[in-house]
Design a protein around this motif. Structure first.
Motif, PDB file in Angstrom:
ATOM      1  N   LEU A  44      78.834   5.856  71.687  1.00  0.00           N
ATOM      2  CA  LEU A  44      77.521   5.299  71.375  1.00  0.00           C
ATOM      3  C   LEU A  44      77.494   4.672  69.990  1.00  0.00           C
ATOM      4  O   LEU A  44      76.778   3.700  69.759  1.00  0.00           O
ATOM      5  N   ARG A  45      78.280   5.211  69.074  1.00  0.00           N
ATOM      6  CA  ARG A  45      78.342   4.630  67.718  1.00  0.00           C
ATOM      7  C   ARG A  45      78.892   3.202  67.769  1.00  0.00           C
ATOM      8  O   ARG A  45      78.517   2.351  66.958  1.00  0.00           O
ATOM      9  N   ARG A  46      79.776   2.940  68.717  1.00  0.00           N
ATOM     10  CA  ARG A  46      80.321   1.586  68.838  1.00  0.00           C
ATOM     11  C   ARG A  46      79.204   0.610  69.217  1.00  0.00           C
ATOM     12  O   ARG A  46      79.178  -0.519  68.714  1.00  0.00           O
ATOM     13  N   TYR A  47      78.310   1.029  70.093  1.00  0.00           N
ATOM     14  CA  TYR A  47      77.183   0.178  70.470  1.00  0.00           C
ATOM     15  C   TYR A  47      76.275  -0.069  69.264  1.00  0.00           C
ATOM     16  O   TYR A  47      75.788  -1.179  69.054  1.00  0.00           O
ATOM     17  N   VAL A  48      76.065   1.000  68.485  1.00  0.00           N
ATOM     18  CA  VAL A  48      75.207   0.860  67.305  1.00  0.00           C
ATOM     19  C   VAL A  48      75.826  -0.102  66.307  1.00  0.00           C
ATOM     20  O   VAL A  48      75.145  -0.947  65.715  1.00  0.00           O
ATOM     21  N   GLU A  49      77.157   0.000  66.120  1.00  0.00           N
ATOM     22  CA  GLU A  49      77.836  -0.857  65.152  1.00  0.00           C
ATOM     23  C   GLU A  49      77.787  -2.327  65.560  1.00  0.00           C
ATOM     24  O   GLU A  49      77.752  -3.213  64.710  1.00  0.00           O
TER      25      GLU A  49
ATOM     26  N   ARG B  46      76.921   0.111  80.489  1.00  0.00           N
ATOM     27  CA  ARG B  46      77.101  -0.470  79.160  1.00  0.00           C
ATOM     28  C   ARG B  46      75.893  -1.317  78.767  1.00  0.00           C
ATOM     29  O   ARG B  46      75.455  -1.300  77.610  1.00  0.00           O
ATOM     30  N   THR B  47      75.356  -2.044  79.745  1.00  0.00           N
ATOM     31  CA  THR B  47      74.189  -2.882  79.478  1.00  0.00           C
ATOM     32  C   THR B  47      72.980  -2.025  79.109  1.00  0.00           C
ATOM     33  O   THR B  47      72.211  -2.363  78.202  1.00  0.00           O
ATOM     34  N   PHE B  48      72.816  -0.904  79.807  1.00  0.00           N
ATOM     35  CA  PHE B  48      71.722   0.025  79.499  1.00  0.00           C
ATOM     36  C   PHE B  48      71.823   0.494  78.052  1.00  0.00           C
ATOM     37  O   PHE B  48      70.834   0.487  77.305  1.00  0.00           O
ATOM     38  N   CYS B  49      73.026   0.897  77.638  1.00  0.00           N
ATOM     39  CA  CYS B  49      73.232   1.374  76.262  1.00  0.00           C
ATOM     40  C   CYS B  49      72.940   0.270  75.260  1.00  0.00           C
ATOM     41  O   CYS B  49      72.290   0.501  74.230  1.00  0.00           O
ATOM     42  N   ARG B  50      73.417  -0.933  75.538  1.00  0.00           N
ATOM     43  CA  ARG B  50      73.206  -2.047  74.618  1.00  0.00           C
ATOM     44  C   ARG B  50      71.724  -2.356  74.452  1.00  0.00           C
ATOM     45  O   ARG B  50      71.230  -2.517  73.335  1.00  0.00           O
ATOM     46  N   LEU B  51      70.999  -2.439  75.567  1.00  0.00           N
ATOM     47  CA  LEU B  51      69.575  -2.782  75.502  1.00  0.00           C
ATOM     48  C   LEU B  51      68.786  -1.703  74.770  1.00  0.00           C
ATOM     49  O   LEU B  51      67.839  -2.002  74.029  1.00  0.00           O
ATOM     50  N   LYS B  52      69.172  -0.443  74.944  1.00  0.00           N
ATOM     51  CA  LYS B  52      68.471   0.642  74.254  1.00  0.00           C
ATOM     52  C   LYS B  52      68.738   0.609  72.751  1.00  0.00           C
ATOM     53  O   LYS B  52      67.843   0.845  71.941  1.00  0.00           O
ATOM     54  N   VAL B  53      69.970   0.308  72.386  1.00  0.00           N
ATOM     55  CA  VAL B  53      70.311   0.213  70.961  1.00  0.00           C
ATOM     56  C   VAL B  53      69.574  -0.958  70.330  1.00  0.00           C
ATOM     57  O   VAL B  53      69.028  -0.844  69.224  1.00  0.00           O
ATOM     58  N   GLU B  54      69.548  -2.086  71.022  1.00  0.00           N
ATOM     59  CA  GLU B  54      68.842  -3.258  70.503  1.00  0.00           C
ATOM     60  C   GLU B  54      67.345  -2.990  70.358  1.00  0.00           C
ATOM     61  O   GLU B  54      66.681  -3.545  69.473  1.00  0.00           O
TER      62      GLU B  54
ATOM     63  N   VAL C 135      68.646  10.507  71.233  1.00  0.00           N
ATOM     64  CA  VAL C 135      67.860  10.373  72.461  1.00  0.00           C
ATOM     65  C   VAL C 135      68.688   9.650  73.520  1.00  0.00           C
ATOM     66  O   VAL C 135      68.711  10.035  74.691  1.00  0.00           O
ATOM     67  N   LEU C 136      69.394   8.590  73.086  1.00  0.00           N
ATOM     68  CA  LEU C 136      70.245   7.840  74.012  1.00  0.00           C
ATOM     69  C   LEU C 136      71.355   8.725  74.573  1.00  0.00           C
ATOM     70  O   LEU C 136      71.703   8.625  75.759  1.00  0.00           O
ATOM     71  N   GLN C 137      71.889   9.607  73.750  1.00  0.00           N
ATOM     72  CA  GLN C 137      72.924  10.527  74.215  1.00  0.00           C
ATOM     73  C   GLN C 137      72.381  11.446  75.303  1.00  0.00           C
ATOM     74  O   GLN C 137      73.058  11.726  76.295  1.00  0.00           O
ATOM     75  N   ARG C 138      71.149  11.909  75.141  1.00  0.00           N
ATOM     76  CA  ARG C 138      70.534  12.767  76.156  1.00  0.00           C
ATOM     77  C   ARG C 138      70.295  12.004  77.452  1.00  0.00           C
ATOM     78  O   ARG C 138      70.433  12.554  78.546  1.00  0.00           O
ATOM     79  N   LEU C 139      69.938  10.732  77.344  1.00  0.00           N
ATOM     80  CA  LEU C 139      69.686   9.928  78.537  1.00  0.00           C
ATOM     81  C   LEU C 139      70.968   9.634  79.309  1.00  0.00           C
ATOM     82  O   LEU C 139      70.997   9.694  80.539  1.00  0.00           O
ATOM     83  N   THR C 140      72.025   9.300  78.581  1.00  0.00           N
ATOM     84  CA  THR C 140      73.265   8.874  79.226  1.00  0.00           C
ATOM     85  C   THR C 140      74.218  10.025  79.540  1.00  0.00           C
ATOM     86  O   THR C 140      75.121   9.873  80.359  1.00  0.00           O
TER      87      THR C 140
ATOM     88  N   LYS D 104      78.947  14.501  84.755  1.00  0.00           N
ATOM     89  CA  LYS D 104      80.369  14.539  84.426  1.00  0.00           C
ATOM     90  C   LYS D 104      80.704  15.690  83.491  1.00  0.00           C
ATOM     91  O   LYS D 104      81.728  16.350  83.641  1.00  0.00           O
ATOM     92  N   ASN D 105      79.828  15.942  82.505  1.00  0.00           N
ATOM     93  CA  ASN D 105      80.096  17.009  81.541  1.00  0.00           C
ATOM     94  C   ASN D 105      79.543  18.363  81.983  1.00  0.00           C
ATOM     95  O   ASN D 105      79.520  19.310  81.210  1.00  0.00           O
ATOM     96  N   ARG D 106      79.069  18.431  83.253  1.00  0.00           N
ATOM     97  CA  ARG D 106      78.586  19.673  83.861  1.00  0.00           C
ATOM     98  C   ARG D 106      77.243  20.137  83.311  1.00  0.00           C
ATOM     99  O   ARG D 106      76.803  21.240  83.606  1.00  0.00           O
ATOM    100  N   TYR D 107      76.615  19.314  82.476  1.00  0.00           N
ATOM    101  CA  TYR D 107      75.296  19.648  81.956  1.00  0.00           C
ATOM    102  C   TYR D 107      74.253  18.779  82.653  1.00  0.00           C
ATOM    103  O   TYR D 107      74.247  17.555  82.478  1.00  0.00           O
ATOM    104  N   ALA D 108      73.397  19.403  83.442  1.00  0.00           N
ATOM    105  CA  ALA D 108      72.351  18.652  84.133  1.00  0.00           C
ATOM    106  C   ALA D 108      71.413  18.032  83.101  1.00  0.00           C
ATOM    107  O   ALA D 108      71.230  18.566  82.009  1.00  0.00           O
ATOM    108  N   ARG D 109      70.831  16.890  83.456  1.00  0.00           N
ATOM    109  CA  ARG D 109      69.904  16.223  82.541  1.00  0.00           C
ATOM    110  C   ARG D 109      68.783  15.547  83.318  1.00  0.00           C
ATOM    111  O   ARG D 109      68.925  15.253  84.511  1.00  0.00           O
ATOM    112  N   ARG D 110      67.686  15.290  82.634  1.00  0.00           N
ATOM    113  CA  ARG D 110      66.527  14.629  83.223  1.00  0.00           C
ATOM    114  C   ARG D 110      66.389  13.241  82.628  1.00  0.00           C
ATOM    115  O   ARG D 110      66.471  13.065  81.419  1.00  0.00           O
ATOM    116  N   ILE D 111      66.194  12.245  83.507  1.00  0.00           N
ATOM    117  CA  ILE D 111      66.005  10.872  83.062  1.00  0.00           C
ATOM    118  C   ILE D 111      64.651  10.394  83.576  1.00  0.00           C
ATOM    119  O   ILE D 111      64.450  10.274  84.785  1.00  0.00           O
TER     120      ILE D 111
END
Length: 337
Positions: free
Chosen positions: A315-320, A287-295, A302-307, A215-222
């Motif tokens: 992501l800060r909302r998930y952390v909070e 959203r579930t992926f983000c939640r489980l990673k934060v937990e 690192v989570l930002q690079r993955l997602t 979406k942000n035009r930056y390719a990433r590896r997962i």
């Protein structure tokens, strides 16, 4: 200095030419020139020109569709509340404010109204650069305030039910498991998943998915989890070599659409009953992926690079909400008290 003279047409008698013309005549000339030089346009023509500009600029198909949809809805609402869409120069800030009140009266969601405000502001900035207007009527009109909430996520039990639902003895079931597991174990977006190609999946070492159309035009590896690696390998082997290189396909060997995937997820949500508690959608998996990673204590960067999130705000909302650091910190300093 030599005086400027001209001959009278009647008697041939030289007369003095006036050095200055009257201010009234000058004003008329300037006004006529100004009217000819200022371009004008109506809302529909200007919006079509704007969409063409977006396509030439190389914006994604989804982004162009977003502007097209929101501007169409805006123009329709403008017409219903008598905004002068025949000449966009006449559209002013009060018209935009009336538009917001009209949307609210129709019960439109805050996110919907804000989306139309963003699209309208960008469109009128384009009109400003083209010289169709002298100022942007959206300038100074703020976005509507909304609650910063995290949408519903699956529990581990619900996620397990969904992943166990497909019949993997069939091609459709194996594909659907691969799709849902990719959502669940990578947090990938729907548009990113439908754009994946077979060559974007690597099984070397631990394996990885290369998201090329982000979406942000930056390719990433997962990186792949062990289970996802095994399921994708089995699916690709069953898929076989085809004319299309799209990773996920239909039984007719055609690239599967985002709409079809959404329908399949809804099907499994109804089959398992999960849909009664949580809407089963690609974004619910994300959203579930983000939640489980934060937990699990995953570093937010690192989570930002993955997602592939552009900023850390979401992501800060998930952390909070789901971070475990508060529970650990609350006891610090109270030993023996």
């Amino acid at each position: 200095m030599q005086k400027l003279l001209t001959k009278n047409s009647k008697g041939g008698i030289p007369i003095r030419r006036r050095k200055e013309v009257t201010k009234i005549e000058v004003k008329k000339v300037v006004e006529n020139v100004s009217k000819k030089e200022i371009p004008t346009s109506n809302f529909q023509n200007a919006s079509q020109e704007f969409l063409k500009h977006c396509r030439i600029k190389g914006l994604s198909i989804d982004t162009v569709k977003f502007y097209q949809k929101e501007l169409k809805q805006t123009m329709r609402s403008f017409a219903e509340i008598n905004v002068p869409i025949g000449d966009i120069r006449k559209i002013k800030t009060p018209h935009v404010e009336n538009f917001i009140e009209y949307q609210q009266s129709l019960g439109r969601a805050i996110n919907t109204i804000n989306s139309r405000l963003r699209a309208g502001r960008t469109f009128f900035n384009f009109c400003l650069r083209k010289g169709y207007i002298n100022s942007n009527p959206y300038e100074g009109v703020p976005q509507l305030k909304k609650r910063h909430e995290v949408g519903a996520t699956f529990t581990k039990r619900q996620l397990k039910l969904l992943l166990e639902a497909p019949d993997v003895t069939t091609f459709v079931g194996l594909r659907d498991l691969a799709v849902m597991l990719t959502f669940a174990h990578t947090g990938i977006r729907l548009t990113e998943l439908t754009s994946l190609r077979v060559q974007d999946v690597s099984f070397d070492g631990k394996g990885a998915i290369n998201v090329q159309h982000a979406k942000n035009r930056y390719a990433r590896r997962i990186p792949l989890t062990k289970r996802l690696k095994a399921v994708l390998r089995a699916y690709i082997e069953e898929r076989g070599a085809l004319d299309t290189d799209s990773l996920f396909i239909t039984v007719e060997n055609q690239p599967i659409t985002g709409r079809s995937i959404q329908c399949r997820l809804k099907h499994y949500g109804q089959q398992t009953g999960v849909i009664k508690q949580v809407k089963v959608s690609p974004h619910a998996f994300r959203r579930t992926f983000c939640r489980l990673k934060v937990e699990a204590g995953t570093n937010i960067f690192v989570l930002q690079r993955l997602t592939g999130h552009h900023s850390l705000e979401i992501l800060r909302r998930y952390v909070e909400i789901y971070g475990t650091d508060l529970e650990k910190a609350i006891e610090d300093g109270f030993d023996g008290l």
